[in-house]
Design a protein around this motif. Structure first.
Motif, PDB file in Angstrom:
ATOM      1  N   THR A 154       0.787   4.765   2.537  1.00 23.24           N
ATOM      2  CA  THR A 154       1.983   5.007   3.342  1.00 23.24           C
ATOM      3  C   THR A 154       2.533   6.394   3.087  1.00 23.24           C
ATOM      4  O   THR A 154       2.920   7.112   4.024  1.00 23.24           O
ATOM      5  CB  THR A 154       3.054   3.947   3.024  1.00 23.24           C
ATOM      6  N   LEU A 160       0.771  -7.037   7.421  1.00 23.16           N
ATOM      7  CA  LEU A 160       0.268  -5.931   8.230  1.00 23.16           C
ATOM      8  C   LEU A 160       1.328  -5.401   9.185  1.00 23.16           C
ATOM      9  O   LEU A 160       1.547  -4.190   9.290  1.00 23.16           O
ATOM     10  CB  LEU A 160      -0.968  -6.391   9.007  1.00 23.16           C
ATOM     11  N   SER A 200       0.820  -1.213   0.000  1.00 24.33           N
ATOM     12  CA  SER A 200       0.000   0.000   0.000  1.00 24.33           C
ATOM     13  C   SER A 200       0.858   1.268   0.000  1.00 24.33           C
ATOM     14  O   SER A 200       0.800   2.070   0.938  1.00 24.33           O
ATOM     15  CB  SER A 200      -0.933  -0.002   1.224  1.00 24.33           C
ATOM     16  N   ARG A 218      -4.994  -6.740   3.579  1.00 24.85           N
ATOM     17  CA  ARG A 218      -3.986  -6.376   4.582  1.00 24.85           C
ATOM     18  C   ARG A 218      -2.867  -7.408   4.719  1.00 24.85           C
ATOM     19  O   ARG A 218      -2.567  -7.865   5.820  1.00 24.85           O
ATOM     20  CB  ARG A 218      -4.631  -6.145   5.953  1.00 24.85           C
ATOM     21  N   SER A 250       4.053  -3.561   7.409  1.00 24.04           N
ATOM     22  CA  SER A 250       3.607  -2.253   6.953  1.00 24.04           C
ATOM     23  C   SER A 250       3.604  -1.237   8.086  1.00 24.04           C
ATOM     24  O   SER A 250       4.120  -0.124   7.959  1.00 24.04           O
ATOM     25  CB  SER A 250       2.212  -2.366   6.333  1.00 24.04           C
ATOM     26  N   HIS A 255      -5.099   4.067   8.352  1.00 26.07           N
ATOM     27  CA  HIS A 255      -4.777   3.673   6.980  1.00 26.07           C
ATOM     28  C   HIS A 255      -4.897   2.163   6.799  1.00 26.07           C
ATOM     29  O   HIS A 255      -5.375   1.684   5.765  1.00 26.07           O
ATOM     30  CB  HIS A 255      -3.362   4.148   6.646  1.00 26.07           C
ATOM     31  N   GLN A 256      -4.489   1.392   7.817  1.00 24.14           N
ATOM     32  CA  GLN A 256      -4.594  -0.063   7.710  1.00 24.14           C
ATOM     33  C   GLN A 256      -6.053  -0.512   7.640  1.00 24.14           C
ATOM     34  O   GLN A 256      -6.386  -1.491   6.971  1.00 24.14           O
ATOM     35  CB  GLN A 256      -3.886  -0.728   8.896  1.00 24.14           C
ATOM     36  N   ARG A 292      -7.360  -0.212   4.018  1.00 24.23           N
ATOM     37  CA  ARG A 292      -6.774  -1.033   2.960  1.00 24.23           C
ATOM     38  C   ARG A 292      -7.785  -2.056   2.431  1.00 24.23           C
ATOM     39  O   ARG A 292      -8.533  -2.663   3.205  1.00 24.23           O
ATOM     40  CB  ARG A 292      -5.529  -1.750   3.479  1.00 24.23           C
ATOM     41  N   ARG A 293      -7.783  -2.257   1.113  1.00 21.39           N
ATOM     42  CA  ARG A 293      -8.732  -3.181   0.488  1.00 21.39           C
ATOM     43  C   ARG A 293      -8.026  -4.374  -0.161  1.00 21.39           C
ATOM     44  O   ARG A 293      -8.618  -5.065  -0.986  1.00 21.39           O
ATOM     45  CB  ARG A 293      -9.540  -2.435  -0.579  1.00 21.39           C
ATOM     46  N   ASP A 294      -6.786  -4.608   0.229  1.00 26.19           N
ATOM     47  CA  ASP A 294      -6.027  -5.694  -0.389  1.00 26.19           C
ATOM     48  C   ASP A 294      -5.911  -6.909   0.518  1.00 26.19           C
ATOM     49  O   ASP A 294      -5.072  -7.772   0.287  1.00 26.19           O
ATOM     50  CB  ASP A 294      -4.631  -5.198  -0.771  1.00 26.19           C
TER      51      ASP A 294
END
Length: 270
Positions: free
Chosen positions: A71, A123, A67, A120, A126, A112-113, A116-118
């Motif tokens: 970030t 994690l 992401s 995560r 990140s 922000h975490q 996320r739509r991926d």
């Protein structure tokens, strides 16, 4: 957006050293920051904020974090709020609001975490990477309050000059036989440079204080560059810019405590 690839150590475990381009970039950025410190804390805060934004632009790519856009946004927020927190009180410079500013940035990283739509992936990696970036940005913000009162600008210039000279010494790591001597040579050169920068009459920095600051700043800058130099992404221009900015801002972590503990006239209050 697909997750960035995981980083792998260099083949064969070969130790990589900071490149000539990184050393040249450190020289330029330390020169700009030193000049800004002499002009005034407001200009220094602006340059530090711009450096933080440059770090935000390339941090995720340098560390191959997932992401990258989110970030970058979080780190950009951190760069702005930390420099505002340390530079917006010209009558009483200090770090009173810096913990709150960093807390806001960390909360932004957690939020922000959630966005996320991926799925995560990675994690913890990140969050750790973003927190490290915020820590470096916070170190840079610590330079701003030091520059408000004399001999603060000279102290900032001495720390940055020591880091720049250390970066030049790092280039000698291209020769394997010299690598064991990089740290002591960088410490010696950094300490001597800081003493020379603060030598002119009327500056008011004791040689012992300048020596301590120069050695510490040289070690911190060297450590950041060496840690980042092993990353495969350092073959590209943007990650090298990250190495330049990070190793230049990180010595703020030692500049502020030296000023506060050994030169109380610079920072009379927190």
């Amino acid at each position: 957006m697909s997750a960035a690839p995981r980083l792998r150590p260099p083949a064969g475990g070969t130790l990589r050293t900071p490149s000539v381009q990184v050393a040249a970039g450190v020289l330029v950025l330390t020169g700009v920051l030193s000049l800004a410190a002499w002009v005034g804390p407001a200009l220094l805060a602006s340059v530090v904020a711009l450096a933080g934004l440059a770090l935000a632009w390339g941090w995720a790519g340098a560390l191959a974090l997932p992401s990258p856009r989110g970030t970058a946004v979080v780190l950009a927020v951190g760069a702005v709020v930390t420099t505002v927190a340390t530079g917006a009180r010209p009558g009483d410079p200090g770090v009173t609001w810096l913990p709150a500013a960093l807390s806001v940035a960390v909360l932004a990283a957690l939020f922000h975490q959630l966005l996320r739509r991926d799925g995560r992936p990675r994690l913890v990696e990140s969050l750790t990477g973003v927190t490290m970036g915020l820590a470096v940005i916070g170190c840079g913000a610590l330079l701003v309050p030091v520059a408000h009162r004399d001999p603060g600008p000279a102290l900032v210039a001495a720390a940055l000059a020591a880091s720049a000279v250390s970066a030049l010494v790092d280039v000698a790591g291209r020769w394997p036989s010299l690598r064991p001597w990089l740290v002591p040579a960088g410490m010696l050169a950094g300490g001597a440079t800081a003493v020379l920068v603060t030598t002119p009459a009327g500056i008011g920095v004791p040689p012992s204080t300048a020596l301590l600051l120069g050695v510490a700043a040289a070690v911190v800058g060297h450590a950041v560059r060496v840690v980042l130099a092993v990353l495969p992404t350092m073959a590209h221009a943007r990650p090298r810019l990250v190495a330049v900015v990070a190793s230049t801002l990180a010595p703020g972590a030692v500049t502020y405590p030296v000023a506060h503990l050994l030169l109380p006239q610079v920072l009379p209050s927190l």
